[in-house]
Design an enzyme around this catalytic site. Structure first.
Site, short mmCIF file in Angstrom:
data_model
loop_
_atom_site.label_atom_id
_atom_site.label_comp_id
_atom_site.label_asym_id
_atom_site.label_seq_id
_atom_site.Cartn_x
_atom_site.Cartn_y
_atom_site.Cartn_z
N HIS A 1 0.84 -1.19 0.00
CA HIS A 1 0.00 0.00 0.00
C HIS A 1 0.88 1.25 0.00
O HIS A 1 2.02 1.20 0.44
CB HIS A 1 -0.84 0.08 1.29
N TYR A 2 0.35 2.37 -0.46
CA TYR A 2 0.94 3.64 -0.07
C TYR A 2 0.03 4.26 0.98
O TYR A 2 -1.17 3.94 1.06
CB TYR A 2 1.20 4.58 -1.24
N THR A 3 0.59 5.14 1.82
CA THR A 3 -0.21 5.71 2.90
C THR A 3 -1.20 6.76 2.41
O THR A 3 -2.29 6.91 2.97
CB THR A 3 0.71 6.35 3.95
N GLU B 1 2.54 -0.96 4.62
CA GLU B 1 2.24 0.43 4.27
C GLU B 1 3.55 1.16 3.97
O GLU B 1 4.49 1.11 4.77
CB GLU B 1 1.51 1.13 5.41
N HIS C 1 -2.57 -3.11 -3.38
CA HIS C 1 -3.93 -2.97 -2.86
C HIS C 1 -4.93 -2.85 -4.00
O HIS C 1 -6.04 -3.38 -3.94
CB HIS C 1 -3.99 -1.74 -1.95
#
Length: 255
Positions: free
Chosen positions: A34-36, A99, A141
């Site tokens: 994921h990226y935040t 993340e 994601h």
């Protein structure tokens, strides 16, 4: 249950209360990246460790490469939400969530620093070895939640990770002219496209109708495997890249 000691050597510990038991004693056999999507790493880390957020991940990777563990790998972190892959709908129970601190689309898709990507690759390799996770089950994601999620985004360096031994990748077919399929069309070629996407793992029904869902899944595929142009149109480049990825899967996945 909190993290008493990091599962990954070198990681620091910052426990998140947002966790639970893995369903039916499941063990992780996927890694989801994921990226935040938040302006700062500190803000994102604080949110993941806040009970109010009801979200978490097993690991958090700072821009400078520092790794923080929030949830024990044996526990179920709340990172994937409503998602599906290869027939599995409880992704949180069978995955490790990572993340990666990056503002993402809201912040203009900035590059991921080299030190950060090296740490992500090392972490994935370590988790993959310990849990026997196949490379092709390191996903974004957006792969497991098309339309709903777009992270880690089309700027994420999947090829770089692949060269380090993480994930599944081939060089995408060059974009060119020719026949393409898009929203509103129907017929056997669309059915074949949906079948190939489903065979790879994407959650899509084989209806023969190029619907909103099909467009969203094509975009998710492009975002990961043909990131030069993410438009939801199944052109020759998209279809040929998908076909070659399927052919490159381990034999047991092609049966």
């Amino acid at each position: 249950m909190t993290v008493s000691a990091a599962d990954y050597p070198g990681a620091s510990v910052n426990p998140s209360p947002n966790q639970g038991d893995r369903a039916n004693g499941r063990k992780p056999d996927m890694i989801i990246l994921h990226y935040t999507g938040m302006p700062s790493a500190d803000q994102a880390l604080s949110w993941l460790c806040n009970e109010e957020s009801q979200v978490s991940s097993h690991y958090f990777v700072h821009e400078d490469g520092r790794i923080v563990q929030l949830v024990p790998e044996g526990r179920r972190a709340w990172h994937a939400g409503k998602s599906s892959w290869a027939g599995e709908s409880d992704i949180n129970s069978c995955s490790i969530g990572i993340e990666i601190a990056n503002p993402g689309h809201p912040g203009g898709l900035p590059d991921f620093p080299d030190a950060q990507i090296k740490s992500v690759a090392d972490l994935c390799l370590n988790c993959g070895k310990r849990w026997k996770i196949p490379p092709e089950r390191v996903l974004g994601h957006s792969d497991v939640a098309p339309i709903r999620k777009v992270d880690p985004g089309e700027n994420f360096p999947w090829e770089r990770l692949y060269l380090d031994g993480v994930g599944h990748w081939i060089n995408p077919t060059q974009i060119s002219g020719g026949r393409f399929f898009q929203y509103g069309e129907s017929g056997q070629p669309v059915e074949a496209l949906q079948s190939m996407l489903s065979l790879y793992g994407y959650a899509i029904e084989t209806t023969g109708s190029f619907c909103d869902r099909t467009k969203g899944v094509v975009e998710a595929f492009q975002r990961h495997f043909r990131p030069q142009l993410v438009d939801g149109i199944a052109d020759f480049s998209t279809i040929d890249t998908l076909h070659r990825l399927l052919a490159a899967l381990p034999k047991y996945r092609r049966c």
